[in-house]
Design an enzyme around this catalytic site. Sequence first.
Site, mmCIF file in Angstrom:
data_model
loop_
_atom_site.group_PDB
_atom_site.id
_atom_site.type_symbol
_atom_site.label_atom_id
_atom_site.label_comp_id
_atom_site.label_asym_id
_atom_site.label_seq_id
_atom_site.Cartn_x
_atom_site.Cartn_y
_atom_site.Cartn_z
ATOM 1 C CE LYS A 116 -3.802 16.443 -20.585
ATOM 2 N NZ LYS A 116 -2.918 16.465 -21.804
ATOM 3 C CD GLU A 200 -7.798 17.105 -14.231
ATOM 4 O OE1 GLU A 200 -8.268 17.038 -15.512
ATOM 5 O OE2 GLU A 200 -7.202 15.990 -13.790
ATOM 6 C CG HIS A 235 0.868 9.370 -14.902
ATOM 7 N ND1 HIS A 235 -0.293 9.502 -14.022
ATOM 8 C CD2 HIS A 235 2.113 10.087 -14.065
ATOM 9 C CE1 HIS A 235 -0.015 10.047 -12.990
ATOM 10 N NE2 HIS A 235 1.308 10.357 -12.977
ATOM 11 N NE ARG A 297 -2.893 9.882 -30.342
ATOM 12 C CZ ARG A 297 -2.946 8.979 -29.581
ATOM 13 N NH1 ARG A 297 -3.377 7.652 -29.548
ATOM 14 N NH2 ARG A 297 -2.493 9.034 -28.111
#
Length: 616
Positions: A116, A200, A235, A297
Amino acid sequence: MIQSLLIANRGEIACRVIRTARRLGIRTIAVYSDVDAQALHVALADQAVHIGAAPVRESYLLGDRIIAAAIDTGAEAIHPGYGFLSENADFAQAVIDAGLIWVGPDPASITAMGLKDAAKTLMADAGVPVTPGYLGDNQDADHLESQAAQIGYPVLIKAVAGGGGKGMRLVEQPADFADALLSCQREAASSFGNAHVLIEKYIQRPRHIEVQIFGDKHGNIVHLFERDCSLQRRHQKVIEEAPAPGMDAQTREALCAAAVRAGKAVDYVGAGTIEFIADASEGLRADRIWFMEMNTRLQVEHPVTEAITGQDLVEWQLRVASGEPLPRRQDELTINGWAMEARLYAEDPAKGFLPSIGRLDAFDLGDSVRVDTGVEQGATISPYYDPMIAKLIAHGDTRDAARTALAEALDRSVVWPLRTNAGFLVRALAHPDFAAGQVDTGLIAREGEALMPAILPSDAALAKASASIGGAGALAGFRLNGAGRRTARVLVDGQPVDVTIGAGGKTLTAAPQARTLVTEHGRSWQVTPWRAASGGAAAAGDGAILAPMPGRIIAVAVAQGDKVTKGQKLITLEAMKMEHGLTAPFDGTVEDMPHAQGAQVQEGTLLVRIVAEDAA
């Protein structure tokens, strides 16, 4: 075009790929573990190869065995599906090195987007907006805490190699940062072998919006518009839709253009999804939508994109992997109507959404909407894999038409004796905020209790069930279709319930039945007659011996009609790697034994019913 294809996956996605391959005249090869020998994807494929034991690390994650299976069966290509090895760059490279076609992006693209922090740096350099945060290499706890303070609370700590909701912690107060960091790093190291984290800014009213992109080997990249995946639980996506509610043309153009830039930055080939997080506090605006990550994907939710564009994305994958250019130019792609997808899981909302494992004695999702599944009636849901049993996809002219069609299909779904989240999904679709398109990723957390399905059928449904049971016969069922007004006692999944007789309904079977299956609001219950001496609840004193937990019947010591004495062993159940002997609660006769040795049963399933000696 590829002529033979091995699908390195199982379940729903393997069946999905096989269907398109078959339509294109491509020979298909499935792989399977010990517990999947009778699975639907194995039955659908032209050929199947056993690759190991049930645990994924002993089968579906063994890249060497999968490649060997492809070579041994003469497969030209390998399609990874999603999950398992689909985003493993080393496996992709090994496939290519073996002289096979990899149906997916270049391994270098997978690597570039796999971490990430590195991906965000790459995206920022490509002009793609990224969420404010810290992406540095310094992982000292004090340094990370100081960065969090500079960003401003609340913040998210995220594992750079994470995904699927793992390796992520929300920190709302500075005092909680140190513990959250350690917890996140431990989980990241355990799940991904990498404890590195980024920080973040946490968006207070976030929406999860993603863009489907597609590239070919000729340098072309297009987008197939956006999807909204904001309805999430812990999530994990629950309901997805396309297009995104509240998205205007200008914002869509900016968002999709950013996604295409992201793909071009890594010379992307194949199906990919650019995920963004949006601050929806002031509606959707291009300057308040930021890159989050890329999935290299095909996504679980790809059918909603197929529905609104009329394109088969698996066919696109196979054509691109064969070296063909993209089937459509950007100006040939348009949005038609609205689509919604719900993920149907074998799980029990009343027990914290714990997986519900065992045999699907009844499984009927109807044909009013598209159903992508990897199981059929009689299949066994094992504890080794993800408990998603189907995806239901509705398409309509408007968002409300799609939402209503999806809710109606879920409402009528019949799954028994396993529990599913269908009732939960029906309530989520009916929630006023969701119905109005005012959705964010925190909706389920805020409204969780209100979304919980009913534990018992309605009085009207039970009344009709009570009227339908009586004579011996096979399992039957009915769906509620009316209303109406005496009192009777029945067993609902083995539990005694008093019913007021007289409500209306529609019985699917005219003849009286010894048991009937009631389906209402996405949940099914077995209703059987009450008998004073034998029709008990979970208490063995009532004569009904119920499974105390999910497990497998490994020994049956009696048969229907046998005389038994108090304390005599009836059945042995294996659960949680232990054996549990179930005995007769009193002297009597075995009246009912609905399951044979080897059957997988759920908690609360009737195993044996004993009629007391003085009542027989």
